[in-house]
Enzyme design. Structure first.
Site, PDB file in Angstrom:
ATOM      1  N   GLY A  99       5.239  -4.545   1.282  1.00  0.00           N
ATOM      2  CA  GLY A  99       3.826  -4.246   1.052  1.00  0.00           C
ATOM      3  C   GLY A  99       3.214  -5.300   0.162  1.00  0.00           C
ATOM      4  CD  GLU A 122       0.137  -5.443   3.816  1.00  0.00           C
ATOM      5  OE1 GLU A 122      -0.360  -4.406   4.303  1.00  0.00           O
ATOM      6  OE2 GLU A 122       0.534  -5.530   2.640  1.00  0.00           O
ATOM      7  CB  ILE A 123       2.038  -2.158   7.664  1.00  0.00           C
ATOM      8  CG1 ILE A 123       2.183  -1.477   9.024  1.00  0.00           C
ATOM      9  CG2 ILE A 123       0.959  -1.479   6.820  1.00  0.00           C
ATOM     10  CD1 ILE A 123       2.682  -0.049   8.945  1.00  0.00           C
ATOM     11  CB  CYS A 177       4.529  -4.684  -6.438  1.00  0.00           C
ATOM     12  SG  CYS A 177       5.875  -5.772  -6.906  1.00  0.00           S
ATOM     13  CG  ASP A 180      -0.491   5.097  -0.014  1.00  0.00           C
ATOM     14  OD1 ASP A 180      -0.796   5.941  -0.881  1.00  0.00           O
ATOM     15  OD2 ASP A 180      -1.038   5.043   1.109  1.00  0.00           O
ATOM     16  CB  THR A 255       0.780  -7.627  -7.799  1.00  0.00           C
ATOM     17  OG1 THR A 255       0.535  -6.700  -8.854  1.00  0.00           O
ATOM     18  CG2 THR A 255       2.263  -7.936  -7.748  1.00  0.00           C
ATOM     19  CD  GLU A 256      -3.308 -10.179  -4.752  1.00  0.00           C
ATOM     20  OE1 GLU A 256      -2.211  -9.587  -4.664  1.00  0.00           O
ATOM     21  OE2 GLU A 256      -3.432 -11.396  -4.511  1.00  0.00           O
ATOM     22  CD  GLU A 257      -3.821  -2.103  -6.032  1.00  0.00           C
ATOM     23  OE1 GLU A 257      -3.967  -1.307  -6.973  1.00  0.00           O
ATOM     24  OE2 GLU A 257      -4.681  -2.260  -5.156  1.00  0.00           O
TER      25      GLU A 257
END
Length: 281
Positions: A99, A122-123, A177, A180, A255-257
């Site tokens: 992810g 990545e889905i 990381c 969800d 990471t962006e999150e």
């Protein structure tokens, strides 16, 4: 009179313009936006290899393709010979980011582990394309070095097809990381850490390999810790060793999150787990 171009038309025009300019400029996220989450139980029309030996990695890591007079580092085994004849790679993928989102961790890990092949999984279609374009741009901007040649991104559903891509004991690091959280109890079966999936992680990880987890949701953190600690193939890494790991520092900040949580002054819960040796029997 023709109306204003829709999002799909704008996206197509932007990508066409990028290609005409050589693709050296970094892609813009607004042209690759997609829903934050995807249903892992849907078909998604994915393609995947029948076995890891059938996977061709040459388009993802062209700088690591074997020439005819070269052999992979572990060419003594019969399995390595099969890999060489099929994939023609100097070495296997060893690190994955499940992810990977928009690829922040991949880009940060690339110079810190230049000798290892690192793959983002990545889905979401648009997000995968963004990361792939980002990597192409970084390579084009650094033509004199091998920086960023060791990272790639693949559209895949990890919950379904992980053993199709990686053979037993192939990986040394798995990053999970800010996955969800799937807050509703009926959605917990879609969490990326579970009894079944942990067995697959144990299968593809070599003894001594590490699963890295980070989230800003305490309930999810406790869920991942509980399920990984309960698995006989994993042990939790002590706090002091965890904090000394350079990858943890990168995972927290790149990471962006992670950056979003930082801006909002939110918590970050980290836990690392080491793959144990299998019992002799």
């Amino acid at each position: 009179m023709a109306g204003a171009p829709n999002k799909r038309q704008k996206r197509a025009e932007y990508r066409s313009a990028r290609e005409q300019h050589g693709g050296t400029e970094m892609p813009k996220k607004k042209f690759y936006r997609q829903r934050a989450h995807a249903n892992p139980f849907s078909d998604h029309q994915l393609t995947y290899p029948r076995t890891p030996i059938d996977m061709d990695w040459s388009t993802f890591f062209p700088a690591f393709v074997c020439h005819q007079d070269q052999e992979p580092a572990d060419a003594k085994s019969q399995d390595s010979i099969a890999v060489m004849s099929t994939k023609k790679m100097k070495q296997d993928v060893e690190v994955i980011d499940i992810g990977c989102g928009f690829g922040g961790l991949l880009v940060a890990l690339a110079p810190s582990m230049p000798e290892k092949l690192i793959l983002g999984l990545e889905i979401r279609t648009q997000v995968t394309e963004f990361v792939q374009e980002r990597i192409r741009s970084l390579r084009a901007q650094n033509p004199e070095t091998n920086v960023y040649q060791n990272i790639g991104c693949l559209r895949a559903n990890t919950m379904k097809f992980l053993p199709n891509f990686f053979k037993k004991s192939q990986l040394s690091k798995i990053f999970i990381c800010f996955p969800d959280p799937h807050f509703k109890a009926r959605k917990h079966k879609a969490r990326i850490v579970s009894v079944t999936l942990n067995s697959e992680y144990a299968y593809v990880l070599k003894p001594g390999g590490i699963v890295y987890t980070i989230t800003d949701v305490e309930d999810l953190h406790e869920w991942m810790v509980h399920h990984l600690e309960a698995h006989p193939s994993f042990e939790r890494i002590p706090f002091e060793e965890q904090e000394a790991d350079e990858c943890v520092k990168i995972m927290r900040t790149e990471t962006e999150e992670g950056k979003k949580v930082e801006r909002n002054n939110g918590p970050k819960f980290v836990a690392l787990f080491r793959r144990l040796e299998d019992n002799p029997w």
